[in-house]
Design a protein around this motif. Structure first.
Motif, mmCIF file in Angstrom:
data_model
loop_
_atom_site.group_PDB
_atom_site.id
_atom_site.type_symbol
_atom_site.label_atom_id
_atom_site.label_comp_id
_atom_site.label_asym_id
_atom_site.label_seq_id
_atom_site.Cartn_x
_atom_site.Cartn_y
_atom_site.Cartn_z
ATOM 1 N N TRP A 164 4.926 8.128 0.838
ATOM 2 C CA TRP A 164 5.449 6.882 1.411
ATOM 3 C C TRP A 164 6.295 6.119 0.413
ATOM 4 C CZ3 TRP A 164 4.150 4.764 6.370
ATOM 5 C CH2 TRP A 164 3.306 5.590 7.120
ATOM 6 N N HIS B 171 0.826 -1.202 0.000
ATOM 7 C CA HIS B 171 0.000 0.000 0.000
ATOM 8 C C HIS B 171 0.867 1.261 0.000
ATOM 9 C CE1 HIS B 171 -3.258 -2.747 1.347
ATOM 10 N NE2 HIS B 171 -3.998 -1.901 0.660
ATOM 11 N N ALA B 172 1.949 1.189 0.771
ATOM 12 C CA ALA B 172 2.798 2.374 0.895
ATOM 13 C C ALA B 172 3.385 2.765 -0.456
ATOM 14 C CB ALA B 172 3.917 2.119 1.894
ATOM 15 N N ARG B 173 3.723 1.747 -1.249
ATOM 16 C CA ARG B 173 4.338 2.050 -2.525
ATOM 17 C C ARG B 173 3.387 2.806 -3.449
ATOM 18 N NH1 ARG B 173 5.625 0.004 -6.609
ATOM 19 N NH2 ARG B 173 7.609 0.670 -7.445
ATOM 20 N N ALA B 174 2.092 2.696 -3.168
ATOM 21 C CA ALA B 174 1.120 3.383 -4.019
ATOM 22 C C ALA B 174 0.618 4.669 -3.376
ATOM 23 C CB ALA B 174 -0.044 2.443 -4.315
ATOM 24 N N THR B 175 1.272 5.104 -2.300
ATOM 25 C CA THR B 175 0.783 6.276 -1.585
ATOM 26 C C THR B 175 1.790 7.404 -1.661
ATOM 27 O OG1 THR B 175 -0.213 4.760 -0.046
ATOM 28 C CG2 THR B 175 -0.155 7.058 0.601
ATOM 29 N N ALA B 176 1.282 8.596 -1.970
ATOM 30 C CA ALA B 176 2.165 9.743 -2.004
ATOM 31 C C ALA B 176 2.793 9.938 -0.630
ATOM 32 C CB ALA B 176 1.360 10.989 -2.380
#
Lengths: 326, 528
Positions: free
Chosen positions: A290, A283-288
């Protein structure tokens, strides 16, 4: 061959493959040491081509010849390192297989931590070799060989157990399914973790003024985006496998063996924690905000929980866990 | 390794829910706006990430502190040993972390956040899933992959070939171009995964609400009827009604275990099996079966598992009046792999004083000065009992429930020899020893075995399994399906056809370049 002879063979094979990994590591270190004299953006072919085009001064020409020699040396070391790794992996495979043949009756070689570690490291090497060409993994060679060498040393020195038959709880087809999946995922997460570590090191190095134009190992690592992508791909492969191992195959087996599919046994708790942390990574990889560094750190936290689960639980909660043999 | 793709979309749907991490609320908010703001915060990706970490952190104490519903005995022992911490931990629910309110709060918030994410996303997706591929952009050369070539073929022929080559794509034919898109299922996989997490939770919850788990120790020859009072440990789900226990019963006819007798695996136990005569109901026919580890007995949805075994020394205790005050097997719990076992014998019926014994049982007795008594081998080759004896009040009448494995020594006095020296009961099989001060005697008749059985019912198990399988399916889709758009446009120029091909990957890590090259190759193929 008798079972006892297979056991001796396995022990000897582990020693031999350890030595071969050591040779591979030395060769890769020599490769990168030689690389310090080769400009990053001048691989062998380019150096040759460049000489023909321009009319260099004599000094530059001499330097170029030297560069060329160094580049060739670097490539040679790298090639021999790879050969040594392949040989080591072959012997490693012999060690794992003969370990299974050493038991009476013959069984899969996944009965205790010594055997898990032995197989897990083989998975790491196999994954590295399989992806070597496609993702040009030269830069990963010293990390993989070094890691596998150290892990195998720890395995032989601290975790060695003589061959014994499987205990009753392990006599189930789910042993094969659950353990193959768990070991595969562990190996892949470990490879992904290496990419994440290198990402963090390189990022820090760049931040502190490291220059891509220098000739060192860090400069030769792929760019940050590429490291991140390689880490992501490996994790994206490992995560579903882990999901299957820990949250599907494990519970099915636990239902058959212990009468509950999920019992919050310490090993189960930590498998769950690992799963949650890696889910957070995806999820983090797809979050600005993070992406990049934070995601890499989360991946490493995930790896830490994974290894803690594998090693730590047995030492700290050995008697309290139903997985005490694993 | 197949090729996973990154989930960072380059266009279109926001990464998570309908909110991005751009909230900058500073001014005071009206209640309605506050609610909306709260909802947005809760369903934002950042909150979801933090909740995921909280969930991971929250799970840790349960692996460190003994849990009541994992190992009740260990938890009770821990409470006794840590008198200061225990009440605090109790208040915090740390002895049953996974049932505690705060742990539930974390995962319920996470589930709400998840629902808040997938509902709007599903709406967006349903619209997108039915949509046609976007019209051909005017300037294709701006796209990440772009090729152009000229051919003698007619425009229509080129477009038809393109349509045939783009199998698996949703293709829209326009006048002088076509647009194609594929990978619609990626987002479906993503949604399925998140939805399945809810299904797993429902399955898990229904199991812990409607199911039960019970543990019972049965000595060979002993009987068990499936009513709550017969269990040693009974852990019913919150909504479980004792009346729902199936009316089966069984008798443990025998227990077999094979200890390896030589080689380095000496003493390792193998091939446990317990023989059961069971009846599915009071009037049902009696049947015989054997259960083993990994091979439970299933009766009407309840399952009986063999999970442990040990020794129950059979003793007879006579009191000071010479009357038999107790006779029978007493369960001693194994302490290690050599089956050194510890246990307690309580004799409340002894007169004039109640008697109690505490000590160890050794299946194969050994003794050295260095180690003291030990068990040399797990099988009952040379069984011996070594006990300390107590007399006085066992405290069983005080109304406080007692563990059968612990001796409350408050009202008891340890027996000593008449000269004041330490007294120990040391018995081999068949021996009798008199207690000091004419308090009676104890006889070690022989050794029985016991098995530890677990009976459980997990009604939601298959729902959880189904949910997990769906989750994995969805996960694979969301990680490995690559949404991609391709456009082909044609125009006539000087009697020839100019073809333009462009592609856009909506997830990174794909091999778009190769795909576009392939397509160009297949379009060029038939020229000339």
């Amino acid at each position: 061959m008798t079972h006892d002879q297979f056991e001796v063979l396995s022990n000897q094979a582990i020693a031999i493959c350890g030595a071969a990994y050591f040779v591979a590591l030395l060769l890769h270190l020599a490769e990168w040491a030689a690389g310090r004299r080769v400009p990053v953006d001048a691989p062998v072919a380019a150096t040759v081509g460049a000489g023909a085009e321009s009319r260099p001064t004599e000094a530059a020409e001499a330097a170029e010849v030297e560069d060329h020699d160094a580049a060739e040396k670097m490539e040679r070391f790298g090639r021999w390192g790879l050969v040594a790794t392949i040989v080591a992996a072959g012997v490693h495979l012999v060690a794992v297989v003969s370990r299974g043949l050493a038991a009476d009756p013959v069984r899969v070689p996944w009965g205790n931590m010594y055997e898990f570690t032995m197989t897990g490291t083989l998975v790491v090497v196999a994954g590295y070799l399989l992806m070597y060409r496609r993702f040009s993994l030269q830069w990963l060679s010293p990390v993989v060989t070094g890691f596998v060498l150290i892990t195998l040393m720890v395995d032989v020195l601290l975790l060695y157990t003589p061959v014994v038959p499987l205990r009753d709880a392990l006599q189930s087809p789910w042993l094969v399914i659950h353990v193959i999946a768990a070991i595969t995922a562990t190996g892949a997460f470990t490879l992904g973790g290496m990419a994440s570590v290198l990402y963090l090191i390189k990022e820090r190095w760049l931040e502190r003024g490291g220059s891509e134009a220098s000739n060192g190992y860090l400069a030769r690592l792929p760019g940050l985006n590429e490291l991140d992508r390689m880490a992501y791909r490996t994790h994206a492969f490992a995560f579903p496998v882990w999901t299957f191992a820990a949250l599907i195959a494990g519970p099915i087996w636990a239902q058959a063996a212990w009468g509950r599919y999920w019992g919050w046994d310490p090993k189960e708790v930590w498998a769950f924690i690992t799963w949650v942390v890696y889910a957070a990574y995806l999820h983090a990889r797809a979050t600005a905000g993070w992406k990049g560094r934070a995601a890499a750190i989360i991946a490493l936290i995930g790896l830490a929980t994974l290894w803690f689960n594998f090693v730590g639980i047995n030492f700290f909660f050995g008697s309290g866990s139903q997985h005490s043999y694993a | 390794m197949s090729e996973p793709t990154s989930s960072d979309d380059t266009s279109g749907v926001p990464a998570y829910g309908h909110t991005r991490d751009t909230e900058t609320g500073a001014a005071p908010l009206a209640p309605k706006e506050f609610l909306r703001w709260t909802w947005r915060q809760l369903t934002s990706m950042r909150t979801a990430l933090i909740l995921l970490f909280l969930l991971a952190l929250g799970a840790i104490p349960g692996s460190v502190i003994p849990q009541d519903n994992v190992d009740a005995l260990l938890a009770a022992q821990w409470r006794r040993e840590h008198t200061t911490l225990a009440p605090i931990y109790e208040k915090l629910g740390l002895f049953s972390v996974y049932d505690s309110a705060w742990f539930a709060a974390i995962y319920l918030l996470l589930m709400i956040s998840l629902v808040g994410c997938i509902l709007p996303r599903t709406r967006v997706y349903l619209r997108a899933a039915l949509a046609r591929p976007p019209k051909t952009p005017r300037n294709l050369s701006r796209l990440p992959e772009y090729r152009t070539f000229t051919t003698d073929d007619e425009s229509d022929a080129v477009l038809e070939r393109a349509q045939a080559a783009l199998r698996g794509y949703r293709v829209d034919r326009h006048d002088d171009s076509l647009s194609a898109e594929r990978g619609y299922l990626r987002e479906a996989g993503n949604l399925l995964f998140h939805l399945s997490v809810l299904i797993v939770l429902v399955g898990f919850a229904s199991g812990s609400l409607l199911g039960y788990k019970g543990g019972v120790i049965v000595v060979t020859g002993g009987q068990f009827a499936n009513v709550a009072s017969q269990y040693d440990e009974f852990d019913p789900g919150t909504l479980f009604d004792d009346k729902n226990l199936k009316p089966f019963s069984f008798k443990l006819t025998d227990f077999k275990v094979n200890f390896i007798k030589q080689g380095r695996e000496i003493g390792m136990a193998q091939k446990f099996s317990a023989g059961l005569d069971y009846q599915t109901g009071p009037n049902a026919k009696q049947q015989h079966t054997r259960i083993e580890v990994n091979h439970p007995l299933s009766i009407d949805g309840s399952k009986v598992y063999l999970i442990g075994h040990g020794y129950a020394p059979n003793v007879t205790v006579r009191d000071g009046n010479g009357k038999i005050a107790f006779s029978g097997p007493v369960v001693f719990t194994p302490e290690d792999s050599s089956f050194r076992s510890s246990g307690v014998i309580k004799v409340p019926d002894a007169d004039p004083k109640q008697l109690g014994f505490r000590g160890e049982f050794y299946p194969t007795y050994g003794f050295t000065d260095a180690t003291g008594p030990f068990s040399a081998y797990p099988d009952a080759k040379n069984p011996a009992l070594v006990l300390l004896a107590y007399a006085g009040d066992l405290g069983m009448d005080r109304g406080v429930p007692q563990s059968v494995y612990a001796l409350d020594t408050d009202g008891l006095k340890q027996l000593t020899k008449s000269n004041g020296k330490m007294f120990r009961v040391e018995l081999e099989k068949g021996q009798t020893q008199a207690l000091p001060n004419g308090l009676g005697s104890i006889t070690f008749n022989g050794v029985d075995r016991f098995v530890k059985l677990q009976v459980s019912r997990n009604p939601g198990g298959w729902i959880a399994l189904l949910g997990m399988i769906l989750a994995l399916t969805g996960l694979l889709g969301s990680l490995f399906i690559r949404p991609r758009r391709i456009w082909v446009s044609v125009r006539r120029e000087g009697g020839r056809t100019v073809v333009e091909v462009a592609g856009l990957d909506r997830s990174s890590g794909g091999n778009l370049t190769d795909r576009v090259d392939d397509l160009v190759g297949s379009l060029e193929e038939k020229k000339a």
